[in-house]
Motif scaffolding. Structure first.
Motif, PDB file in Angstrom:
ATOM      1  N   LEU A  47       0.827  -1.207   0.000  1.00  0.00           N
ATOM      2  CA  LEU A  47       0.000   0.000   0.000  1.00  0.00           C
ATOM      3  C   LEU A  47       0.860   1.255   0.000  1.00  0.00           C
ATOM      4  N   ARG A  48       1.922   1.264   0.783  1.00  0.00           N
ATOM      5  CA  ARG A  48       2.820   2.424   0.817  1.00  0.00           C
ATOM      6  C   ARG A  48       3.409   2.700  -0.567  1.00  0.00           C
ATOM      7  N   SER A  49       3.769   1.654  -1.266  1.00  0.00           N
ATOM      8  CA  SER A  49       4.301   1.810  -2.618  1.00  0.00           C
ATOM      9  C   SER A  49       3.242   2.416  -3.541  1.00  0.00           C
ATOM     10  N   ILE A  50       2.022   1.938  -3.420  1.00  0.00           N
ATOM     11  CA  ILE A  50       0.923   2.496  -4.219  1.00  0.00           C
ATOM     12  C   ILE A  50       0.686   3.957  -3.847  1.00  0.00           C
ATOM     13  N   PHE A  51       0.678   4.253  -2.552  1.00  0.00           N
ATOM     14  CA  PHE A  51       0.481   5.632  -2.092  1.00  0.00           C
ATOM     15  C   PHE A  51       1.547   6.556  -2.679  1.00  0.00           C
ATOM     16  N   ALA A  52       2.788   6.118  -2.664  1.00  0.00           N
ATOM     17  CA  ALA A  52       3.881   6.937  -3.194  1.00  0.00           C
ATOM     18  C   ALA A  52       3.657   7.256  -4.672  1.00  0.00           C
ATOM     19  N   GLN A  53       3.245   6.259  -5.436  1.00  0.00           N
ATOM     20  CA  GLN A  53       3.013   6.466  -6.862  1.00  0.00           C
ATOM     21  C   GLN A  53       1.794   7.366  -7.108  1.00  0.00           C
ATOM     22  N   LEU A  54       0.736   7.176  -6.347  1.00  0.00           N
ATOM     23  CA  LEU A  54      -0.449   8.018  -6.505  1.00  0.00           C
ATOM     24  C   LEU A  54      -0.129   9.463  -6.143  1.00  0.00           C
ATOM     25  N   SER A  55       0.620   9.653  -5.072  1.00  0.00           N
ATOM     26  CA  SER A  55       1.009  10.990  -4.647  1.00  0.00           C
ATOM     27  C   SER A  55       1.857  11.668  -5.723  1.00  0.00           C
ATOM     28  N   ARG A  56       2.790  10.933  -6.269  1.00  0.00           N
ATOM     29  CA  ARG A  56       3.662  11.463  -7.320  1.00  0.00           C
ATOM     30  C   ARG A  56       2.845  11.887  -8.541  1.00  0.00           C
ATOM     31  N   ALA A  57       1.748  11.180  -8.801  1.00  0.00           N
ATOM     32  CA  ALA A  57       0.879  11.490  -9.939  1.00  0.00           C
ATOM     33  C   ALA A  57      -0.103  12.628  -9.650  1.00  0.00           C
ATOM     34  N   GLY A  58      -0.082  13.153  -8.410  1.00  0.00           N
ATOM     35  CA  GLY A  58      -0.944  14.269  -8.062  1.00  0.00           C
ATOM     36  C   GLY A  58      -2.282  13.893  -7.438  1.00  0.00           C
ATOM     37  N   ILE A  59      -2.488  12.630  -7.185  1.00  0.00           N
ATOM     38  CA  ILE A  59      -3.722  12.178  -6.530  1.00  0.00           C
ATOM     39  C   ILE A  59      -3.686  12.631  -5.074  1.00  0.00           C
ATOM     40  N   ARG A  60      -4.844  13.053  -4.551  1.00  0.00           N
ATOM     41  CA  ARG A  60      -4.890  13.518  -3.163  1.00  0.00           C
ATOM     42  C   ARG A  60      -5.889  12.744  -2.307  1.00  0.00           C
ATOM     43  N   ILE A  61      -6.823  12.044  -2.924  1.00  0.00           N
ATOM     44  CA  ILE A  61      -7.815  11.257  -2.190  1.00  0.00           C
ATOM     45  C   ILE A  61      -7.802   9.837  -2.738  1.00  0.00           C
ATOM     46  N   VAL A  62      -7.759   8.864  -1.821  1.00  0.00           N
ATOM     47  CA  VAL A  62      -7.760   7.457  -2.211  1.00  0.00           C
ATOM     48  C   VAL A  62      -8.865   6.747  -1.431  1.00  0.00           C
ATOM     49  N   VAL A  63      -9.691   6.015  -2.156  1.00  0.00           N
ATOM     50  CA  VAL A  63     -10.700   5.172  -1.527  1.00  0.00           C
ATOM     51  C   VAL A  63     -10.249   3.735  -1.734  1.00  0.00           C
ATOM     52  N   GLY A  64     -10.009   3.056  -0.632  1.00  0.00           N
ATOM     53  CA  GLY A  64      -9.584   1.667  -0.685  1.00  0.00           C
ATOM     54  C   GLY A  64     -10.500   0.822   0.168  1.00  0.00           C
ATOM     55  N   HIS A  65     -10.890  -0.300  -0.370  1.00  0.00           N
ATOM     56  CA  HIS A  65     -11.783  -1.153   0.395  1.00  0.00           C
ATOM     57  C   HIS A  65     -11.579  -2.591  -0.018  1.00  0.00           C
ATOM     58  N   GLY A  66     -11.549  -3.442   0.948  1.00  0.00           N
ATOM     59  CA  GLY A  66     -11.385  -4.857   0.677  1.00  0.00           C
ATOM     60  C   GLY A  66     -12.319  -5.646   1.549  1.00  0.00           C
ATOM     61  N   HIS A  67     -11.805  -6.705   2.085  1.00  0.00           N
ATOM     62  CA  HIS A  67     -12.632  -7.572   2.908  1.00  0.00           C
ATOM     63  C   HIS A  67     -11.999  -7.673   4.284  1.00  0.00           C
TER      64      HIS A  67
END
Length: 147
Positions: free
Chosen positions: A17-37
């Motif tokens: 998740l941290r790796s994904i967060f880093a990439q999303l942040s680098r791309a300018g994303i500011r809000i992430v909705v994550g949901h699993g089980h």
């Protein structure tokens, strides 16, 4: 279910998740909705403060803003709520052929009885509620951030 094909140790999952967060942040994303089980959603939520501080992300789950316990669908396990969602989205995946009406074989199933209380209409009600509360909550958050 440790040892199964899909289980990951929590620390490894959170590193992913941290790796994904880093990439999303680098791309300018500011809000992430994550949901699993269950456990994966809780592991995601545990990173809320770190996501904000380290990556500038605000993270939410599908139930972050949901208050109606009847419609917070991840609080059951193959019960009426989850089954109804599948009936609404992928009805061909629902097969009650192995479920006994007397509940004698409902092992691993939590929540209300899936056969007696599931329906496509209820699944759509859950999905609409979750989206409505999530969108309203995100819009409110964005509004607060602008002030």
């Amino acid at each position: 279910m440790k040892g199964s094909a899909y289980w990951q140790e929590k620390g490894l999952f959170q590193d992913y998740l941290r790796s994904i967060f880093a990439q999303l942040s680098r791309a300018g994303i500011r809000i992430v909705v994550g949901h699993g089980h269950g456990p994966s959603t809780h592991a995601f939520q545990e990173l809320e403060e770190e996501a904000k501080e380290k990556y500038g992300l605000t993270i939410f789950t599908a139930w972050t803003f949901a208050e109606d316990e009847r419609l917070r669908y991840q609080y059951d396990h193959a019960g009426a709520n989850e089954t109804s969602i599948i009936m609404a989205v992928r009805p061909e995946l629902v097969d009650f052929g192995q479920v006994k009406e007397d509940e004698s074989n409902l092992i691993g199933i939590a929540g209300r009885h899936p056969v007696r209380e599931s329906s496509e209409a209820f699944g759509n009600e859950i999905l609409e509620y979750i989206m409505k509360t999530l969108i309203a909550g995100i819009e409110e958050t964005i509004g607060k951030d602008k002030n």
